[in-house]
Structure formats: C-alpha cells, structure tokens
Design an enzyme around this catalytic site. Structure first.
Site, PDB file in Angstrom:
ATOM      1  N   GLU A  34       1.083  -1.247  -0.370  1.00  0.00           N
ATOM      2  CA  GLU A  34      -0.097  -0.085  -0.036  1.00  0.00           C
ATOM      3  C   GLU A  34       0.629   1.695   0.372  1.00  0.00           C
ATOM      4  O   GLU A  34       1.565   1.673   0.797  1.00  0.00           O
ATOM      5  CB  GLU A  34      -0.797   0.002   0.846  1.00  0.00           C
ATOM      6  N   HIS A  65      12.895  10.746 -17.189  1.00  0.00           N
ATOM      7  CA  HIS A  65      13.022  10.943 -15.716  1.00  0.00           C
ATOM      8  C   HIS A  65      13.574   8.966 -15.194  1.00  0.00           C
ATOM      9  O   HIS A  65      14.676   9.020 -13.811  1.00  0.00           O
ATOM     10  CB  HIS A  65      11.913  10.960 -14.868  1.00  0.00           C
ATOM     11  N   ARG A  66      13.139   7.874 -15.628  1.00  0.00           N
ATOM     12  CA  ARG A  66      13.762   7.300 -15.415  1.00  0.00           C
ATOM     13  C   ARG A  66      14.558   6.721 -16.269  1.00  0.00           C
ATOM     14  O   ARG A  66      15.931   6.134 -15.083  1.00  0.00           O
ATOM     15  CB  ARG A  66      12.787   5.745 -15.938  1.00  0.00           C
ATOM     16  N   ASP A  81       8.980   5.124  -6.629  1.00  0.00           N
ATOM     17  CA  ASP A  81       6.969   5.465  -6.650  1.00  0.00           C
ATOM     18  C   ASP A  81       7.692   6.667  -7.936  1.00  0.00           C
ATOM     19  O   ASP A  81       8.475   7.432  -8.293  1.00  0.00           O
ATOM     20  CB  ASP A  81       6.870   6.069  -5.153  1.00  0.00           C
ATOM     21  N   PHE A 115       3.486   4.317 -21.516  1.00  0.00           N
ATOM     22  CA  PHE A 115       1.979   3.715 -20.759  1.00  0.00           C
ATOM     23  C   PHE A 115       1.731   5.220 -19.898  1.00  0.00           C
ATOM     24  O   PHE A 115       2.327   6.069 -20.626  1.00  0.00           O
ATOM     25  CB  PHE A 115       2.550   2.902 -19.769  1.00  0.00           C
TER      26      PHE A 115
HETATM   27  P1  ITT Z   1       4.329   0.052  -9.654  1.00  0.00           P
HETATM   28  O1  ITT Z   1       4.144   1.197  -7.828  1.00  0.00           O
HETATM   29  O2  ITT Z   1       3.632  -1.364  -8.831  1.00  0.00           O
HETATM   30  O3  ITT Z   1       5.529   0.152  -9.402  1.00  0.00           O
HETATM   31  P2  ITT Z   1       2.251   2.065 -10.363  1.00  0.00           P
HETATM   32  O4  ITT Z   1       1.761   2.226 -11.690  1.00  0.00           O
HETATM   33  O5  ITT Z   1       1.513   2.336  -9.454  1.00  0.00           O
HETATM   34  O6  ITT Z   1       3.140   0.615 -10.585  1.00  0.00           O
HETATM   35  P3  ITT Z   1       3.549   4.265  -9.532  1.00  0.00           P
HETATM   36  O7  ITT Z   1       3.117   4.409  -8.305  1.00  0.00           O
HETATM   37  O8  ITT Z   1       5.038   4.932  -9.413  1.00  0.00           O
HETATM   38  O9  ITT Z   1       3.542   3.454 -10.150  1.00  0.00           O
HETATM   39  O10 ITT Z   1       2.888   5.451 -10.134  1.00  0.00           O
HETATM   40  C1  ITT Z   1       3.295   5.900 -11.426  1.00  0.00           C
HETATM   41  C2  ITT Z   1       1.796   6.279 -12.687  1.00  0.00           C
HETATM   42  O11 ITT Z   1       2.668   7.551 -13.271  1.00  0.00           O
HETATM   43  C3  ITT Z   1       1.646   5.228 -13.208  1.00  0.00           C
HETATM   44  O12 ITT Z   1       1.297   4.569 -12.896  1.00  0.00           O
HETATM   45  C4  ITT Z   1       1.475   6.652 -14.611  1.00  0.00           C
HETATM   46  O13 ITT Z   1       0.701   6.924 -14.434  1.00  0.00           O
HETATM   47  C5  ITT Z   1       2.352   7.515 -14.059  1.00  0.00           C
HETATM   48  N1  ITT Z   1       4.132   7.688 -14.891  1.00  0.00           N
HETATM   49  C6  ITT Z   1       5.234   6.973 -14.359  1.00  0.00           C
HETATM   50  N2  ITT Z   1       5.683   7.455 -14.599  1.00  0.00           N
HETATM   51  C7  ITT Z   1       5.520   7.006 -15.871  1.00  0.00           C
HETATM   52  C8  ITT Z   1       5.708   7.537 -17.725  1.00  0.00           C
HETATM   53  O14 ITT Z   1       6.987   7.148 -17.839  1.00  0.00           O
HETATM   54  N3  ITT Z   1       4.931   7.835 -18.864  1.00  0.00           N
HETATM   55  C9  ITT Z   1       4.381   7.807 -18.379  1.00  0.00           C
HETATM   56  N4  ITT Z   1       3.467   7.244 -17.420  1.00  0.00           N
HETATM   57  C10 ITT Z   1       4.592   8.258 -16.212  1.00  0.00           C
END
Ligand code: ITT
Length: 230
Positions: free
Chosen positions: A39, A200-201, A68, A171
């Site tokens: 969570e 950013h990644r 995150d 995505f």
């Molecule tokens: P995990 O927690 O399981 O890693 P999550 O998708 O729930 O997966 P986050 O809580 O970090 O991950 O939320 C990140 C969200 O931010 C993600 O679902 C996208 O909506 C957005 N996001 C993050 N990085 C992105 C990227 O490179 N391109 C587009 N959207 C991104």
C-alpha cells in the site's frame, strides 16, 4: 558483458520493460517478483519508493529496486503527483492541489490509465501555454535483502501537456506528454529507445548504475567508493 540479476519490485509492466531496456544495456538482468502490492501510504515519491523497496526486498530476499513516480502539474498544485496511477479514482480539489477522497474502482490498468488521462485533460481545460507545463518525477530506492534502504536517487523529465493524446507507445500519461528533450513529440510517439534515453527513469537509473558500480568495487575491495556506498 556479464549479466547481474537484480529484482525489480513493480506491478507495472510498462516500467518493467523500460528497466529491462535501460539496465539491460548496462549489463544487468531485471527479475520481477510476484509479491503482493504494498500500500502506498507515504505523502511523497521518496516515502513510497522506500516502502515499496523494503516490502519487495523482504519478499524476494535479495537486493531490490523499486520506484515511485508520477506526473507533476504545477498549475494543479502538483497533482496528480503521488496519485498519478489512481488519479481517476480520486476526488480532488485542484485549486488546493489536494486529494479529498480515494475510492478504488478495481478497473484494469489500461482502462484506468485512459481514465487518468481524461481526468487530467478535464482539469486542464481552459489552461493555455505555460500553464500546461509539467514534469515526470521518479524516485528509486534500493533495498538490501533484509529490507534496509541502501540508496535513493531521483530523476525528472520536463515538458507540457497536450490537448489530446498522440502516439501509441509507452504507458500512463506518455501520449499526453510532449517532452522538451523529444522535440515536442510525446513520449508515446517516439520509439522506446528515444524515450529511454531522456526519461526521468533513465536519469535516476544512471545514478543507481554509478552506485552499483561503486558498491561492486567496494565488495571486491577495488576503488575508493566508500562514501557513495554508505
Ligand atoms: P508500481 O507501484 O507497481 O511500480 P504503479 O504504476 O502503481 O506501479 P506508481 O505508483 O509509481 O506505479 O505510479 C506511477 C504512475 O505515474 C503510473 O501508473 C503512470 O500513470 C505515471 N507514470 C510514471 N512514470 C511514467 C512514464 O514514464 N510515462 C507515463 N506515465 C508515467
């Protein structure tokens, strides 16, 4: 180059693909772990990255990366921010940059992603020019097998939010995000390699790579890397 397996704690297949590509290039092999999703209760990216890394590392019993991330839109008071993944399920007050309530809808990721993009467009209706500036931010945490956090790093990518989605790749919010470093093309229009070169990644993972190299040097007794590895 030899391949070093590292566990990645994520339920997001889009992230996994990008880690495989970015860290694969650097000689690492990403291994996913089918653990229950922790969570995300922290108020900021770093807090959530830390709690995810600790939870996944304890489950895997191995060195683990978890992040995150989210989209930050200053004109919306920083939203969607840590609520990026579940934005459409939140009731928000954009003038305060606050989430008032969150009711999980349980919809699958692709339809939630689409609803998140629509919510963002609705909230930005009537905002023009500079008001549509935004950035992706991500914080990554590295945890040891027992869950202790060893290292954190962050990365950002700047751009603006379009009026409608463009492109099929990536995505999340990629189809709405025209990046400064992708010549105004969205992260969904450019190919994966081009996004992964400036995202950013990528920026955060380069710092992790430097740290991993320093740690390996320390473990094998080479290099003068003790400060980095603390
Ligand atoms: P995990 O927690 O399981 O890693 P999550 O998708 O729930 O997966 P986050 O809580 O970090 O991950 O939320 C990140 C969200 O931010 C993600 O679902 C996208 O909506 C957005 N996001 C993050 N990085 C992105 C990227 O490179 N391109 C587009 N959207 C991104």
């Amino acid at each position: 180059m030899s391949s070093h397996p590292i566990v990645l704690g994520t339920r997001n297949p889009g992230k996994l693909r990008e880690y495989q590509s970015i860290l694969g290039e650097l000689g690492y092999e990403m291994v996913s772990v089918d653990a229950p999703e922790p969570e995300e209760t922290a108020p900021d990216f770093e807090g959530n990255a830390r709690l995810k890394a600790t939870a996944y590392a304890r489950y895997a019993g191995a060195l683990t990366l978890a992040e995150d991330a989210g989209l930050v839109v200053p004109v919306l008071g920083g939203l969607p921010g840590v609520f990026s993944a579940r934005f459409a399920d939140c009731e928000v007050d954009p003038s305060l940059g606050k989430v008032l309530s969150y009711t999980p809808s349980g919809r699958p990721r692709p339809s939630l992603d689409e609803a998140n993009r629509l919510r963002l467009l609705e909230l930005l209706a009537g905002h023009e020019g500079e008001a549509r500036r935004a950035y992706f931010q991500m914080v990554i945490a590295v945890a040891d097998a027992d869950g202790t956090i060893l290292f954190t790093a962050s990365g950002e990518a700047y751009g603006r939010i379009l009026y409608e989605p463009r492109g099929e790749g990536g995505f999340g919010y990629d189809a709405l995000f025209a990046g400064d470093e992708t010549d105004g093309f969205t992260f969904a229009e450019v190919d994966a390699a081009r996004k992964n070169a400036v995202s950013h990644r990528r920026k955060a993972l380069e710092k992790v790579h430097t740290w991993l190299l320093a740690r390996q040097g320390l473990l094998t007794g080479h290099g003068e890397c003790h400060k980095l590895a603390q």
